[in-house]
Each structure stands twice: as structure tokens, then as C-alpha cells.
Motif scaffolding. Structure first.
Motif, short mmCIF file in Angstrom:
data_model
loop_
_atom_site.label_atom_id
_atom_site.label_comp_id
_atom_site.label_asym_id
_atom_site.label_seq_id
_atom_site.Cartn_x
_atom_site.Cartn_y
_atom_site.Cartn_z
N LEU A 1 44.05 60.10 -58.41
CA LEU A 1 44.65 59.01 -59.18
C LEU A 1 44.19 59.00 -60.64
CD1 LEU A 1 44.45 56.13 -56.53
CD2 LEU A 1 46.41 57.57 -57.12
N ASN A 2 43.46 60.08 -61.02
CA ASN A 2 43.05 60.29 -62.42
C ASN A 2 42.10 59.24 -62.96
OD1 ASN A 2 44.60 62.68 -62.73
ND2 ASN A 2 46.45 61.45 -63.09
N PHE A 3 41.33 58.60 -62.07
CA PHE A 3 40.25 57.74 -62.56
C PHE A 3 39.06 58.58 -63.01
CE2 PHE A 3 42.46 54.68 -59.78
CZ PHE A 3 42.61 53.64 -60.67
N LEU A 4 38.91 59.75 -62.38
CA LEU A 4 37.78 60.63 -62.69
C LEU A 4 38.08 61.43 -63.95
CD1 LEU A 4 35.01 61.56 -61.61
CD2 LEU A 4 36.21 63.39 -60.39
N ALA B 1 42.47 69.72 -58.52
CA ALA B 1 42.49 69.03 -59.82
C ALA B 1 43.87 69.10 -60.47
CB ALA B 1 41.46 69.65 -60.75
N GLY B 2 44.64 70.14 -60.15
CA GLY B 2 46.00 70.27 -60.68
C GLY B 2 47.02 69.49 -59.90
N GLY B 3 46.58 68.68 -58.94
CA GLY B 3 47.50 67.87 -58.16
C GLY B 3 48.15 68.63 -57.02
N GLY B 4 47.47 69.68 -56.51
CA GLY B 4 48.03 70.44 -55.41
C GLY B 4 48.90 71.59 -55.85
N THR B 5 48.70 72.07 -57.09
CA THR B 5 49.45 73.22 -57.61
C THR B 5 48.46 74.18 -58.27
OG1 THR B 5 49.86 72.16 -59.76
CG2 THR B 5 51.51 71.83 -58.03
N SER B 6 48.86 75.46 -58.35
CA SER B 6 47.98 76.46 -58.93
C SER B 6 47.95 76.41 -60.45
CB SER B 6 48.40 77.86 -58.47
OG SER B 6 49.74 78.13 -58.86
N ASN C 1 32.79 57.30 -67.96
CA ASN C 1 32.71 58.60 -67.27
C ASN C 1 31.70 58.60 -66.15
OD1 ASN C 1 34.56 59.34 -69.19
ND2 ASN C 1 33.35 61.00 -70.06
N ILE C 2 30.48 58.20 -66.46
CA ILE C 2 29.41 58.29 -65.46
C ILE C 2 29.60 57.27 -64.35
CG2 ILE C 2 27.82 56.75 -66.69
CD1 ILE C 2 27.01 59.93 -64.64
N ILE C 3 30.16 56.10 -64.68
CA ILE C 3 30.41 55.09 -63.64
C ILE C 3 31.45 55.60 -62.66
CG2 ILE C 3 31.42 52.82 -63.22
CD1 ILE C 3 30.05 51.85 -65.76
N GLN C 4 32.54 56.18 -63.16
CA GLN C 4 33.58 56.72 -62.29
C GLN C 4 33.06 57.90 -61.47
OE1 GLN C 4 36.54 55.28 -61.78
NE2 GLN C 4 35.88 53.70 -63.22
N SER C 5 32.17 58.68 -62.07
CA SER C 5 31.58 59.82 -61.35
C SER C 5 30.75 59.32 -60.17
CB SER C 5 30.71 60.64 -62.30
OG SER C 5 30.11 61.72 -61.62
N LYS C 6 29.96 58.30 -60.39
CA LYS C 6 29.13 57.76 -59.30
C LYS C 6 29.98 57.13 -58.21
CE LYS C 6 24.95 56.89 -62.04
NZ LYS C 6 24.01 55.85 -62.56
N ILE C 7 31.07 56.48 -58.61
CA ILE C 7 31.98 55.89 -57.61
C ILE C 7 32.58 56.99 -56.73
CG2 ILE C 7 34.19 54.69 -57.31
CD1 ILE C 7 33.50 53.05 -59.80
N ALA C 8 33.01 58.08 -57.37
CA ALA C 8 33.60 59.19 -56.63
C ALA C 8 32.59 59.82 -55.68
CB ALA C 8 34.15 60.24 -57.59
N LEU C 9 31.36 60.01 -56.16
CA LEU C 9 30.32 60.59 -55.30
C LEU C 9 30.06 59.72 -54.09
CD1 LEU C 9 27.74 61.82 -57.99
CD2 LEU C 9 29.03 63.27 -56.41
N GLY C 10 29.98 58.41 -54.32
CA GLY C 10 29.71 57.49 -53.22
C GLY C 10 30.87 57.36 -52.25
N SER C 11 32.10 57.43 -52.77
CA SER C 11 33.26 57.24 -51.90
C SER C 11 33.48 58.42 -50.96
CB SER C 11 34.53 57.02 -52.74
OG SER C 11 34.82 58.18 -53.51
N GLY C 12 32.87 59.57 -51.26
CA GLY C 12 33.02 60.73 -50.39
C GLY C 12 32.32 60.57 -49.05
N GLN D 1 38.53 68.66 -64.12
CA GLN D 1 38.66 70.11 -64.01
C GLN D 1 37.53 70.85 -64.71
OE1 GLN D 1 40.34 68.26 -66.05
NE2 GLN D 1 40.69 69.29 -68.00
N THR D 2 36.71 70.15 -65.49
CA THR D 2 35.63 70.81 -66.24
C THR D 2 34.27 70.21 -65.87
OG1 THR D 2 36.11 69.32 -68.10
CG2 THR D 2 37.12 71.51 -68.15
N ASP D 3 33.82 69.25 -66.66
CA ASP D 3 32.45 68.74 -66.49
C ASP D 3 32.21 68.09 -65.13
OD1 ASP D 3 32.24 69.58 -69.07
OD2 ASP D 3 32.19 67.59 -69.97
N PHE D 4 33.22 67.38 -64.60
CA PHE D 4 33.01 66.59 -63.38
C PHE D 4 33.69 67.21 -62.15
CE2 PHE D 4 32.20 63.69 -66.85
CZ PHE D 4 31.09 62.98 -66.41
#
Length: 384
Positions: free
Chosen positions: A262-265, A45-50, A236-247, A269-272
Motif C-alpha cells: 500500500l506504499n506506506f513503506l 516491491a514492483g507490485g507483483g511484476t518484474s 520513514n523509521i516509524i513506518q519501517s518499525k510498523i512493517a517489521l512488527g506487523s510481520g 526497493q532500496t534502503d528499506f
């Protein structure tokens, strides 16, 4: 076993070692494994950094781990003594939130203490479990049939629920009420009493909906028809469903999820956070995380069942139920099964108060395991 008994009768330092020996280390490993999943997700979530998510979360977890083991060594006697003061502090903090709380997402839910954001409702969940377990272990099953013995604990539940609703924080209020109801049932509340209390719920639900804030009503409407406002409330919920399906089955690969990287989600780092995990690791990875959560929930229930005293049973059940509701609400929310409510995924979502309170709760759960063979009525100060 004889070695453990000799240690318990030895000097205090050796007694501590004996109790550490009795800690359910398999469960501790499961907790650490879940935290490792969280680190990997927050690193992505941090883009590949700690930083800014994974490293602070790890520091909090290490502090929480030490606190958890310290709480695990506390005897039931000490925990009962702490129950009421802790409950009182949680109520004072909830009142303070209404006076000077930090406003976020339409509600006052945080206090700034020493430069840190503290969410008192998280403490209220754990304090309620402690105080109800303390109350119910003192009364018999026969007394549970007398409403006079149920009125005080009912107030113990209703007061924090009312204060959390006032913030307003409907999701957390429902979790607190559900945890309280589960402890009533486990303590021996009669079925006719439960039916009597449940009868007006359909009518109260309609009344409650009419008194929701506008943003809360919008969440319900968005849950039913997210496509009506795809760039606003339904985003929020539409992007969440897209991410779940694209996996798909195996995911797009670690650090290669398109919605997350790409920060569509939103709020990745928290809820999703689970949505991002499922996008990168697919159905297999998401199912593995759910399986780990399920094992931890069942393990907590087993600890509750194995306790020989009522306090330990109710304590284990309450903490396990709280953890279950955290998981169930968050996973249902990101999958579109219930309205979005801002409930984090334990040890995986980024956050301070929730992380520390979950670890405190696990400490109580492990304490129930360490003292599972104690007859609580015979517990003395020497057990500490």
C-alpha cells in the motif's frame, strides 16, 4: 589435485579451465542465492511484476556474475598492477562528483556516464582495499612499528574519506574509514598506535557533529526522537518499525504485506528492502536472510585466513569487512538502531553501482581463494 596441476602446466586455455575448477563454487552458489532473494523482494516491491525493479536488477547481476568470474581468474600480480590505477581513477571520479555530480537527498553522489548513474564512492571502497593490500604486503611486521611506513597508507584512507565527506555522504565515509582501519590492524599495526589514534575520537565526534549539514543533524535527532515529527523526518523509521512488527513470526504472506504493497513503506526497493521482506515473511524469513548474510561474511573471512600470502589475506579481509559493514549498517538502520544513512543491502536492494561493485569485490575475494596457495613473492606473469 594432480589433474589440476597438469592443467595449470598445459596450454593457456586449459589453464583457465583449471582456475575455473578451483573457484569456490559453494560461495558462488551463496551469492546467487542472495541475488534470488533480492529478485523476489524486488518483484514484490514492483507490485507483483518484474519491472521496473526485478528485471533490470537481474540483467545487472548476470553481467556482474561474468565480471566476477573474470576477476577471480586474475593473479595477485595483475591485481597489484591494477591497484594504483584503479585507486587514481576512483579519486578522479570523486573529484568529478563535487564538480558536476547529480544532486540527490541533499548531496552530490552520482555521475551520469553514458546515460548511467555511477556512484564513485562505491568504487573507492574497493580500490582502497586493493591499494592498501598492495602496500602492506610489501612491508614486514617490523616495519609496521615505524610510523614512516604508516603515513602513506593513512593518506590513502584520508583522501577518499575527505572527498566523500565533502559530497556530503557521512555513512559511506565512515564505512571507508572503518575498512581502512581494519586493514591497518590486520597488517600488524601496534596496539599502542591504535590507542594513540583512538584517544581523540570522542572530541572529534563532537566537532564533526557541529559541522554536519542540517539534514544530517535532523537524521540524528529523528533517530533519538522519531515521534516528534511522525509525518515528516520521523516518517520513514516509524513506518519501517510498523512493517517489521506487523510481520510477526511467519509474516503476512508474499505480495500481501500491507505497509509495502500500500506504499506506506518508503524507499521499499532500496534502503528499506529488508523491512518489506520481514513484513511478508516474518521473523523466520528475516532471520533466514540474516543467516545467509552471516554465512557469506564468515565464508569470506575463511577465504582470507586460508590464503598463504599477505596480499590475499588482506584482500579477503577488506572485501569481507566491506560486505559486513554494508549489511550491518543497513539492517541497523531499518531497525532504528542507528540513524538512517542511505546504505543499501548488498545484492538485495535495487541499484546499479552498488551491485556491480559488490560483484567486483566478490571477484577479488574469489581470486584470493583461487590463488590461496601461491607464495606471492614467487608469483609471475605466467600465473595469469
Amino acid at each position: 589435485m594432480n589433474f589440476q596441476k597438469r592443467l595449470l602446466r598445459a596450454e593457456p586455455n586449459f589453464q583457465i579451465l583449471a582456475k575455473l575448477w578451483q573457484v569456490n563454487w559453494i560461495y558462488v552458489v551463496l551469492i546467487c542465492l542472495l541475488a534470488a532473494v533480492g529478485y523476489g523482494a524486488l518483484y514484490s516491491a514492483g507490485g507483483g511484476t518484474s519491472r521496473p525493479f526485478a528485471e533490470p536488477q537481474t540483467i545487472r547481476f548476470c553481467f556482474g556474475l561474468v565480471m566476477m568470474l573474470g576477476v577471480a581468474l586474475m593473479s595477485p600480480t595483475v591485481l597489484v598492477r591494477l591497484a594504483w590505477p584503479l585507486y587514481g581513477v576512483s579519486l578522479l571520479l570523486l573529484v568529478a562528483v563535487l564538480r558536476m555530480g547529480h544532486v540527490g537527498k541533499g548531496a552530490e553522489r552520482w555521475l551520469m556516464i553514458g546515460g548511467l548513474q555511477v556512484q564513485p564512492s562505491e568504487l573507492a571502497k574497493i580500490a582502497l582495499v586493493l591499494v592498501l593490500a598492495s602496500w602492506f604486503h610489501k612491508i614486514s611486521y617490523r616495519d609496521m612499528g615505524n610510523p614512516l611506513y604508516l603515513f602513506p597508507p593513512a593518506l590513502m584512507v584520508l583522501i577518499p574519506v575527505g572527498l566523500v565527506l565533502k559530497e556530503p555522504n557521512l555513512g559511506t565515509a565512515v564505512i571507508i574509514a572503518t575498512v581502512g582501519a581494519s586493514l591497518f590492524f590486520a597488517a600488524g599495526m601496534r596496539l599502542w598506535q591504535i590507542a594513540l589514534l583512538a584517544a581523540p575520537l570522542p572530541f572529534l565526534t563532537k566537532i564533526a557533529y557541529n559541522h554536519l549539514h542540517d539534514y544530517q543533524k535532523a537524521r540524528v535527532i529523528t533517530f533519538l526522537h522519531p515521534e516528534n515529527d511522525p509525518l515528516g523526518a520521523g516518517y520513514n523509521i516509524i513506518q519501517s518499525k510498523i512493517a517489521l512488527g506487523s510481520g510477526g513470526m511467519w509474516g503476512q504472506g508474499y505480495l500481501h504485506g500491507t505497509q509495502g504493497q500500500l506504499n506506506f513503506l518508503p524507499e521499499k526497493q532500496t534502503d528499506f528492502i529488508f523491512t518489506m521482506i520481514a513484513e511478508e515473511w516474518g521473523y523466520v524469513g528475516g532471520a533466514a536472510v540474516i543467516g545467509l548474510l552471516l554465512v557469506m561474511i564468515l565464508g569470506g573471512m575463511l577465504i582470507a585466513i586460508r590464503s598463504r600470502n599477505q596480499f590475499g589475506r588482506l584482500l579477503g579481509l577488506g572485501i569481507s569487512m566491506n560486505f559486513f559493514l554494508y549489511c550491518a549498517v543497513n539492517l541497523s538502520m531499518v531497525m532504528g538502531a542507528i540513524p538512517v544513512g542511505g546504505v543499501p543491502l548488498p545484492l538485495i536492494s535495487y541499484g546499479g553501482s552498488a551491485m556491480l561493485m559488490v560483484m567486483f569485490g566478490f571477484g577479488l575475494l574469489l581470486s584470493a581463494w583461487v590463488h590461496r596457495n601461491s607464495t606471492f613473492g614467487e608469483t609471475t606473469d605466467k600465473d595469469t
